[in-house]
Scaffold this motif. Sequence first.
Motif, short mmCIF file in Angstrom:
data_model
loop_
_atom_site.label_atom_id
_atom_site.label_comp_id
_atom_site.label_asym_id
_atom_site.label_seq_id
_atom_site.Cartn_x
_atom_site.Cartn_y
_atom_site.Cartn_z
N SER A 1 0.82 -1.22 0.00
CA SER A 1 0.00 0.00 0.00
C SER A 1 0.85 1.27 0.00
CB SER A 1 -0.94 0.01 1.22
OG SER A 1 -0.21 0.24 2.42
N GLY A 2 2.18 1.09 -0.11
CA GLY A 2 3.06 2.25 -0.22
C GLY A 2 3.83 2.60 1.05
N LYS A 3 3.71 1.79 2.09
CA LYS A 3 4.44 2.06 3.33
C LYS A 3 5.86 1.49 3.28
CE LYS A 3 0.41 3.42 4.95
NZ LYS A 3 0.05 4.85 4.93
N GLN A 4 6.73 2.10 4.06
CA GLN A 4 8.08 1.57 4.27
C GLN A 4 8.17 1.12 5.72
OE1 GLN A 4 10.61 4.87 3.07
NE2 GLN A 4 10.79 4.04 1.00
N ILE A 5 8.78 -0.06 5.94
CA ILE A 5 8.78 -0.66 7.27
C ILE A 5 10.20 -0.96 7.74
CG2 ILE A 5 8.08 -2.70 8.59
CD1 ILE A 5 5.52 -1.75 7.82
N VAL A 6 10.49 -0.58 8.97
CA VAL A 6 11.69 -1.03 9.68
C VAL A 6 11.21 -1.75 10.94
CG1 VAL A 6 13.72 -0.31 10.99
CG2 VAL A 6 13.22 0.77 8.79
N LEU A 7 11.75 -2.93 11.18
CA LEU A 7 11.31 -3.75 12.31
C LEU A 7 12.40 -3.79 13.38
CD1 LEU A 7 9.30 -5.80 13.55
CD2 LEU A 7 10.39 -7.58 12.17
N VAL A 8 12.01 -3.54 14.62
CA VAL A 8 12.90 -3.73 15.77
C VAL A 8 12.37 -4.94 16.52
CG1 VAL A 8 13.83 -2.74 17.89
CG2 VAL A 8 13.48 -1.27 15.89
N SER A 9 13.15 -5.99 16.54
CA SER A 9 12.67 -7.26 17.08
C SER A 9 13.45 -7.70 18.30
CB SER A 9 12.76 -8.36 16.01
OG SER A 9 12.40 -9.61 16.55
N SER A 10 12.74 -7.85 19.41
CA SER A 10 13.29 -8.51 20.57
C SER A 10 13.26 -10.01 20.31
CB SER A 10 12.46 -8.18 21.81
OG SER A 10 12.38 -6.78 22.01
N GLY A 11 13.65 -10.78 21.30
CA GLY A 11 13.45 -12.22 21.20
C GLY A 11 14.67 -13.08 21.04
N ALA A 12 15.88 -12.50 21.11
CA ALA A 12 17.08 -13.34 20.97
C ALA A 12 17.18 -14.35 22.10
CB ALA A 12 18.33 -12.45 20.92
N GLN A 13 16.89 -13.91 23.32
CA GLN A 13 16.98 -14.84 24.45
C GLN A 13 15.88 -15.89 24.37
OE1 GLN A 13 17.95 -12.97 28.14
NE2 GLN A 13 17.25 -14.67 29.40
N VAL A 14 14.68 -15.48 23.96
CA VAL A 14 13.58 -16.42 23.76
C VAL A 14 13.97 -17.48 22.73
CG1 VAL A 14 11.24 -16.67 22.84
CG2 VAL A 14 11.75 -14.84 24.46
N ALA A 15 14.56 -17.02 21.61
CA ALA A 15 14.98 -17.94 20.57
C ALA A 15 16.10 -18.85 21.05
CB ALA A 15 15.42 -17.16 19.33
N GLY A 16 16.98 -18.30 21.90
CA GLY A 16 18.06 -19.12 22.46
C GLY A 16 17.54 -20.23 23.34
N ILE A 17 16.53 -19.90 24.14
CA ILE A 17 15.90 -20.92 25.00
C ILE A 17 15.22 -21.98 24.14
CG2 ILE A 17 14.05 -21.31 26.67
CD1 ILE A 17 14.76 -18.54 27.85
#
Length: 266
Positions: free
Chosen positions: A48-64
């Motif tokens: 729809s014409g938007k530009q997105i930058v994502l800030v993602s937590s979750g490294a520790q969750v993924a490590g577990i």
Amino acid sequence: MTNIADTIKNSRKIVIKIGSNTLAKEDGTQNTEFMAGFAKQCRNLIDSGKQIVLVSSGAQVAGISTVNGWARKKDVHYKQALCSIGQVELMHQWRKAFQQQNLHIGQLLLTKDDFENDHRSLNIRNTLFTLVDEGIVPIINENDSVSFDEIKIGDNDNLSALTAILWSADTLILFSDIDGIYTDNPKTNPQAQLIDTVTSIPDLRKSIKIGETNSFGTGGIETKIQAAEKVTEYGIEMILANGGKTDALENLAKGNQKGTLFAIEK
């Protein structure tokens, strides 16, 4: 008065922060179904014409999720090592999710030093513009494996705010496990009222009770208010909403989900 749907409609550059609690299932492992659904919603916004930058937590969750035996280790070196393992798995799952939408991702791992050094911050800004201009979705996280107190931002609410300012975003969306800012903790006070719009942060601070963080995240309401203070100084509006609800991003854009909009009057 502006509402959330209008804010998203009128925004071209949007930074979205996903909290650990949104990315984690009840057992503490990664919610890959959520990631796939979220990537699809991002695709629709981009179309729809938007530009997105994502800030993602979750490294520790993924490590577990990867090395479950380390889940209860409290030593800081194990935590940093767990984030090192988890960051790889986190990005692998995001890559798979966005690949289903024919989108590529790029990773940036940052510390407080990167924003305080003019040369580094310019490089971050240029990288973000290049990635987004080429149709790549940048995914940012704090470099938890090397961060220590002196160079640690400490939470991704403030990291996303710094990112939004550096990229000159129009809007910052914080997805957490709460519907927005309440007058009190709704989990302990059933009389707590959701605040739809915040036009003065000093007035907000006087009118609410701020609780502690929850189980998986490093932030709480305080860090979300700090993020709002940062971005609104630059004319960037901020939305706080529950990312765990079905199709939260699309429903916010359609006006079908509640949240708190920080639209500070100057």
